[in-house]
Motif scaffolding. Structure first.
Motif, short mmCIF file in Angstrom:
data_model
loop_
_atom_site.label_atom_id
_atom_site.label_comp_id
_atom_site.label_asym_id
_atom_site.label_seq_id
_atom_site.Cartn_x
_atom_site.Cartn_y
_atom_site.Cartn_z
N LEU A 274 0.84 -1.20 0.00
CA LEU A 274 0.00 0.00 0.00
C LEU A 274 0.88 1.25 0.00
CD1 LEU A 274 -3.09 0.74 0.41
CD2 LEU A 274 -2.42 1.21 2.76
N LEU A 275 1.89 1.23 0.87
CA LEU A 275 2.77 2.39 0.95
C LEU A 275 3.48 2.61 -0.38
CD1 LEU A 275 4.57 2.32 4.39
CD2 LEU A 275 2.76 3.81 3.60
N ASP B 262 2.47 1.76 -3.33
CA ASP B 262 1.51 2.34 -4.28
C ASP B 262 1.32 3.81 -3.99
OD1 ASP B 262 1.18 0.14 -5.75
OD2 ASP B 262 -0.65 -0.54 -4.76
N ALA B 263 1.17 4.10 -2.70
CA ALA B 263 1.02 5.50 -2.31
C ALA B 263 2.23 6.29 -2.74
CB ALA B 263 0.82 5.61 -0.81
N ASP B 264 3.39 5.65 -2.67
CA ASP B 264 4.62 6.34 -3.02
C ASP B 264 4.64 6.69 -4.49
OD1 ASP B 264 7.11 7.26 -1.97
OD2 ASP B 264 8.08 5.79 -3.26
N HIS C 92 2.00 6.71 -6.65
CA HIS C 92 0.89 7.50 -7.17
C HIS C 92 0.58 8.70 -6.29
CE1 HIS C 92 0.13 3.35 -8.84
NE2 HIS C 92 0.47 4.09 -9.87
N GLY C 93 0.68 8.52 -4.99
CA GLY C 93 0.36 9.62 -4.08
C GLY C 93 1.48 10.62 -3.99
N TYR D 248 8.91 3.93 6.44
CA TYR D 248 8.34 3.98 5.10
C TYR D 248 9.31 3.39 4.08
CZ TYR D 248 6.07 6.28 1.12
OH TYR D 248 5.44 6.54 -0.04
#
Lengths: 727, 552, 103
Positions: free
Chosen positions: A665-666, A668-670, A672-673, B312
């Protein structure tokens, strides 16, 4: 109340002797380095084992010397704390009034910080005999790194060794078992024709590295060095479990072992930080709170401190316990140990039975002064032990793989030690650690012998009746099984009995649980034994036509271990007045348990339980039945045990998968987000300018018209802004 | 000019001259360019090593310094500049820059040597750019004039831009542009901060000359008598824009995985090994000493970003299939430790942070080298397509495991001491961070092991697996590492072990410097701020006193 | 007198400008720019001879000579470019060249 005493060795010049002893952990490392050179220059590779045998042998000799020197200290201690020894330095001495120190201690006491030692009462038995005296040698090899300047003096993290009688015991255990295992491996790591297996040199190199790491762990004089040994043994465990790295199961098991241990090490590191957090502001310049000696000196001060609403000893104790749980394969992070059996059998014997997995027990015992100040942490230790002992014993009842049965029994026995620690009898825990090392190493090496003869088959369903095929393995294994089962007068009997005894005296119900578990231990041990050696002779096709006993190089090292399994327990004879307890009395272990003298009734009962359980096992499994009578009897419960309570699957479902999904998830967030925002910011000027670019038609005269119009506009604005001139 | 000062200048100019020579080598003799570049970079190492050795006795001072007028514009009286602008060629060497320069000098020959078989077209240009980059990196660490620093800081972008854009992977254009624009956009704000600082410095000292000299500015711009707390806070943010992108600090890191993945091996090595440290070095050399009050104000936020970066980066790293991208994300995580230690504002945390820069340079640089060597043979970095390489390449496996262990902070290897000190400093930082930072940061101990052991597990262990038609053994490659490759990795492995046991080689000389340049200033700024909060009238007096103290 | 010269200069300039904006032939457009030049030169000379204040100077005429040289050089260069453009596309139409257009 703890009195620390640094004792120089008595016969020899202190510096010379210390320097010689300080080389102790290095010798096995020299062996590893020698193998590295052999490989690099491609010379004499077939001699690799000699390098490590010599290194471990040298370490064993030195370990004997250390043990002996601490023995002398013990003899000196027999004179009591008042014994005047000019060279003895009392680091902390502020006993309660009724235990006024003898004159010899007074000068040093003068410059020790005043401390209210309310823990003295908590020491129970030892409190009655006066202050707990800790005698140790400390040797500083060099300053490793600094933690800044405090009061004009550098606060060094040293490479230093802390040697007390507990260290002496551990050194003997580690070097002795290691030496036997290394010699055994010379035979084990060969095929049936006597050719060395692929990776033979690598195996011995890692063994040498392991012994070095383990000795560092045991000798470490501060927490950073302890952490070093701690991680390094974990690394060697990783490398050796994954020795057959092409086997996916072995590679996965190695990774699992390292990562699960790292969970514990996370807590362990935080525990170290917490110690520093509490003690850093109060220790003197030039002292480092991460040194054991400094920690023990100021340990009384911890009682009034707290962080996050938890008292300092409890917080430190629980955080460090995390590390111990990982390394000693205790509930709830024991899951790596059964899988670790993918490694070669000598590795299982040395690392995953006798030495590395006992590191957690060693550490909790070593830090007695902290745990003695936190009943809460002690309770957690005890509970972990109880849960682990029962859990592991039940799982061991329903396994088919000999090595896994032994692995679960290791976990169960370690849990016994934790219970001992938890009820405040660390001496009993270390005593059990010491006897367990002999018989469990013996059992694993015997299992290795079986495996070697059976063509790497270790599942008891595939063979039986090996009594006639492997007569000497049979005899040796029988001794090991009896010791593990707690058969009267064998080594396991004495130590297990002491733990049960300590538990019964303090929390009777814990003692009953342990007695029940001990019965299960005897039962599953002999279930395995009978399934393997009794009944009709069957061998798997992999074993070839004429399976036979191991070669002498694999048999001879077992005799000293068998001797230990039989007789090692006698050093504990006499309970608290016996040799073992006197020897470790001045170590950093702090007994808080109420202590009563030897109780023959309990010995009789536990002996009877062991013998009874063996007979039950004989009745049910004496002829090696192939239909698994227990499964018939217990049904789903047995199946649950056989499936190891599905703990691996549960952990996978609630920890591993969600974390990895979170990682995805992270990421993907990285992409696209976070990166999307960045790209959007970057694209904004482009978008804006494309509006302006629409006006750019490319036609030359279009630009000229725009220019003229612009000029006109400028002219108009200029005239509008400025008052008219004469023109 | 003393010999060491000459050496310092030589370090900057020798690679520059070398770049021109390499560029002019005959195109048909391709091997000449590489060899020449290698000798030039080894010459740099031979200059840098004694300079570093000298710096061991530097204490808080400098051991080599050159200060020459470079650009002076404005009115003069009797030959002295009285108003206008002064930019000087001020380079110096102290205990902070020396180890970083040595790291650069060590990594450059290795990255030159690792390109011999990997780079097959436009060879002489390639090595020329590599040497230009070297010159820029030495310049950044040596510069003691803010504008000179900025020039070198930006100068490093250009060679790397071309290295990625010409010799990179399939998506190289996009990566190069993104890398350039991203880092450049940030540093423009830093430039604004530098200008503001210099102009304010001139105002505060009552001189008409806008002087960019670091020593002058950092002694002027301190505490209440100099820049106000508000100004410092804004200036810190301006510096932050440039340096944090370079580090890169979460959430400004997105250029990094892309640039690393697309760059040629040597570019990745130098990018991870040295160029990321320009950011951390910038924080330590400029932000902390020059705007200590601003640094204090934002330290907690920096700590939060660092911890977020650690977690992260590690989690993102875990889900990568591309080994190189995995190592790239691990940099985000690792530099988080570095920043966490630095902004603990504790002595051993900061020296641990510098040690972390060196260690990360060695171990991550080495990991990139390993990945490059693997890629040359198998033409893929996809973990799903590779497996069991330990069987085919035992020497490679040995080195990869060593560097992975160094990366996860295994005690006895270099990563441990710096990881331990930075985390413990965060845990025990009395002023700005606190135990929770240590707790969350320490999850990196676990997470770092997870992703790196997943990687080694799937690449090295298990049954052998490789794409068809590989390994490609053309261009003098052997199945396992050849002598040249072993010679590249061995020094790094040896250094990993040495620094594991003797971190004091780096930190001993660093401690007095950090005390004088950072901690004393921070303490002074804190005193002033506290006094300002209590009694504003007395603050000015106190500021003057503490200024004097810090300037000493 | 100044106003008359200025009127002539303005007329020349406007003629050139209108020609430049309306014609499509590159050579004609080029000639129109020359015409605009001449208008400006007339202005310069006129202001030199009849300055708004003070005595007349030669500055305007010097500047005019200077401009003539520039114009000559520019004519050589410009016509060469026009020839190149013609060779490239075979036409002198200005609309054939719209390379500056965005996309």
């Amino acid at each position: 109340m703890i009195v620390l005493a640094s004792v120089p060795p008595i016969q020899l010049d202190a510096h010379t002797l210390n320097s010689v002893y300080a080389t102790l952990p290095l010798w096995p490392l020299f062996g590893t380095v020698a193998i590295g050179l052999m490989l690099a220059f491609n010379r004499a590779k077939e001699m690799a084992h000699y390098a490590v045998i010599a290194g471990v042998g040298a370490a064993a000799v030195l370990a004997g010397g250390v043990f002996y020197s601490m023995l002398n200290d013990g003899a000196a201690a027999a004179h009591g704390p008042g014994h005047a020894d000019a060279a003895r330095l009392m680091l902390v001495s502020d006993p309660p009034a009724q235990h006024a120190p003898a004159d010899a201690h007074a000068p040093a006491a003068a410059h020790a910080p005043a401390s209210a030692s309310s823990a003295a009462a908590g020491h129970g038995a030892h409190g009655d005999h006066g202050p707990h005296i800790l005698r140790y040698h400390q040797y500083t090899a060099f300053h490793w790194f600094s933690l800044g300047l405090i009061g004009g003096q550098t606060r060094w993290v040293d490479v230093n060794f802390f040697v007390d009688s507990l260290t002496g015991v551990m050194l003997i255990v580690v070097t002795f078992v290691a030496l036997m295992v290394v010699i055994y491996s010379v035979g084990y790591m060969r095929d049936h024709h006597g050719h060395q297996e692929e990776g033979y040199e690598r195996f011995f190199a890692w063994l040498g590295l392991f012994v070095f790491s383990m000795l560092m762990l045991v000798l470490a004089g501060n927490f950073v060095l302890l952490y070093l040994g701690w991680e390094a043994v974990g690394l060697c465990s990783y490398l050796l479990i994954g020795f057959y790295y092409q086997k996916p199961a072995a590679a996965a098991a190695a990774k699992k072992a390292f990562l699960v241990n790292r969970i514990g090490d996370f807590g362990f590191a935080l525990g170290i930080f917490a110690i520093y957090h509490f003690l850093s502001p109060i220790v003197q310049p030039g002292e480092n709170p991460l040194d054991y000696a400094t920690l023990f000196k100021y340990v009384d001060k911890l009682e009034t401190m707290s962080l996050w609403g938890v008292s300092a000893p409890t917080l430190i104790g629980l955080l460090l316990l995390c590390g111990a749980l990982g390394k000693s394969a205790q509930f709830p992070i024991y899951v790596w140990l059964p899988d670790a059996m993918e490694g070669p059998s000598p590795v299982s014997a040395l690392i995953h039975a006798a030495t590395m997995v006992t590191a957690g027990v060693y550490m909790v015992a070593r830090l007695g002064p902290i745990y003695a100040r936190s009943p809460e942490a002690m309770d957690v230790v005890m509970w972990v032990g109880i849960i682990g002992a029962v859990l592991a014993a039940t799982m061991a009842m329903a396994q088919h793989d000999m090595k896994r049965i032994l692995a679960y029994s290791t976990m169960s026995q370690l849990a016994f030690m934790f219970v001992a620690l938890g009820v405040g009898a660390p001496q009993a825990a270390i005593f059990h650690l010491y006897t367990h090392a002999f018989f469990k190493a013996l059992l694993f090496l015997c299992a290795g012998g079986v495996m070697h003869s059976m063509g790497n088959i270790i599942d008891v369903r595939y063979f039986s009746g090996l009594k006639s095929v492997l007569p000497s393995t049979y005899r040796l294994m029988f001794i090991g099984c009896l010791a593990l089962a707690g058969f009267p007068l064998l080594s396991g009997f004495w130590s297990k009995d002491e733990i049960v005894h300590a538990a019964l005296d303090n929390r009777p119900w814990v003692g009953y649980v342990l007695l029940f578990t001990a019965a299960m231990t005897a039962y599953y041990t002999f279930r395995m034994f009978f399934l393997c050696f009794n009944g009709p002779t069957r061998t798997p096709p992999e074993a070839g036509d004429h399976p036979h006993d191991s070669p002498p190089v694999m048999t001879w090292p077992l005799y000293p271990l068998a001797l230990g399994a039989i007789a090692a327990g006698f050093v504990g004879y006499g309970g608290h007045d016996g040799f073992f307890h006197k020897y470790v009395a001045d170590s950093s272990m702090v007994a808080t348990a109420a202590h009563t003298s030897a109780a023959w009734p309990i010995m009789l009962i536990s002996g009877a339980i062991a013998i009874g359980a063996i007979f039950v096992a004989f009745a049910r499994y004496g002829d090696a039945p192939r239909n698994e009578p227990d499964q018939q009897l217990l049904g789903p419960l047995w199946n649950l045990w056989n499936a190891k309570y599905l703990v691996d699957e549960i952990y996978d479902a609630i920890f591993v998968r969600p974390l990895r999904a979170f990682g995805k998830l992270l990421f993907d967030a990285d992409r696209h987000g976070v990166d999307g925002v960045v790209n959007a910011v970057g694209a904004t000027p482009g978008r804006l300018s494309s509006i302006a670019a629409w006006t750019q038609r490319g036609a030359l005269q279009g630009y000229a018209v725009a220019m003229v119009l612009g000029l006109g506009l400028v002219f108009i604005v200029w005239r509008w802004l400025t008052p008219a001139t004469g023109l | 000019m003393s010999l060491s000062a000459f050496g310092l200048n030589l370090l900057i100019f020798l690679p520059l001259v070398g770049a021109i020579l390499v560029w002019r080598t005959p195109r048909e003799r391709e091997d000449v360019a590489g060899r020449l570049a290698l000798w030039i970079s080894i010459a740099c190492l031979l200059v840098a090593a004694p300079l570093w050795y000298q710096s061991l006795s530097a204490g808080a001072g400098t051991i080599a310094e050159v200060k020459r007028a470079w650009i002076e514009v404005g009115g003069r009286s009797k030959g002295e500049l009285i108003d206008g602008l002064r930019i000087s060629w001020h380079v110096a060497l102290d205990a902070l820059s020396a180890p970083l320069m040595l790291l650069t000098a060590i990594l450059v020959p290795l990255s030159v040597a690792c390109s011999f078989t990997a780079i097959r077209h436009r060879v002489n240009e390639y090595y020329a750019w590599l040497l230009m980059l070297t010159s820029g990196m030495f310049g950044v660490f040596a510069a003691r004039d803010l504008l000179l620093f900025y020039v070198f800081f930006e100068f490093t972008l250009i060679p790397l831009y071309f290295l990625i854009g010409i010799w990179g992977g399939s998506d190289r254009r996009y990566a190069a542009n993104k890398f350039f624009l991203f880092t450049f956009a940030g540093s423009v704000l830093t430039f604004a901060g530098i200008l503001y600082l210099a102009i304010r410095g001139a105002q505060l000292s009552g001189s008409g000359v806008v002087d960019f000299d670091l020593v002058r500015l950092s002694s002027l711009a301190l505490g209440g008598a100099g820049l106000t707390a508000g100004e410092q806070s804004l200036l810190f943010l301006a510096f932050f824009a440039g340096f944090a992108i370079k580090v890169p600090l979460f959430p400004l890191h997105t250029w990094l995985p892309l640039a690393h993945t697309e760059a040629p091996t040597a570019g990745s090595v130098l990018l991870a090994g040295v160029l990321l440290k320009l950011g951390t070095y910038g924080f330590l050399r400029f932000s902390l000493p020059m705007v200590p009050s601003g640094a204090m104000e934002w330290a907690s936020l920096m700590g939060v970003l660092a911890v977020m970066g650690i977690i992260y980066g590690a989690l993102c790293s875990w889900v990568q299939q591309d080994v190189k991208k995995l190592v790239a994300y691990s940099s985000v995580s690792h530099l988080g430790f570095c920043m966490l230690g630095m902004f603990s504002l504790v002595d051993y945390g900061i020296s641990g942070s510098v040690l972390y820069m060196i260690n990360h340079g060695l171990s991550t640089g080495a990991l990139f080298l390993c990945v490059g060597m693997m890629y040359e043979r198998y033409h893929t970095r996809d973990m799903r397509k590779l497996g069991g390489l330990a069987k085919e390449m035992p020497i490679f496996a040995f080195f990869l495991v060593v560097f992975v262990l160094s990366s996860v902070g295994l005690p006895g290897l270099n990563g441990f001491v710096s990881e331990f000190t930075t985390l413990m400093a965060a845990f025990n930082s009395p002023l700005v961070l606190g135990p929770w930072f240590g707790v969350f940061g320490a999850t990196g101990i676990l997470l770092g092991a997870i992703y790196l052991f997943y990687m080694t597990g799937s690449v090295l262990f298990g049954p052998y697996k490789a794409p068809a038609d590989t390994p490609d053994l053309s261009a003098g490659l052997s199945k396992d590492l050849n002598r040249r490759e072993i010679a590249i990795l061995t020094p790094l492995a040896v250094l990993c072990v040495i620094l594991g046991w003797a971190p004091r080689l780096v930190t001993d000389t660093l401690d007095p410097l950090i005390q004088a340049q950072v901690l004393n200033r921070v303490a002074a700024a804190r005193q002033v701020n506290e006094a300002m909060a209590a009694t504003p009238t007395q603050a000015a007096t106190l500021a003057a006193i503490s200024n004097a103290g810090a300037a000493r | 007198m100044l106003a008359a010269y200025l009127a002539i200069g303005a007329a020349l300039f406007i003629l050139g400008l209108v020609g430049f904006l309306t014609r499509r032939n590159l050579i004609v457009m080029f000639l129109c720019t020359e015409l605009m030049f001449q208008g400006i030169i007339v202005n310069l000379v006129a202001f030199g001879r009849y300055p708004l204040s003070g005595p007349p100077t030669l500055h305007g005429q010097i500047f005019a000579l200077f401009l003539l040289v520039v114009a000559a050089a520019e004519a050589a260069l410009g016509l060469a470019l026009v020839v190149l453009l013609y060779r490239n596309k075979g036409t002198l139409d200005a609309n054939a060249w719209t390379l500056l257009r965005d996309a």
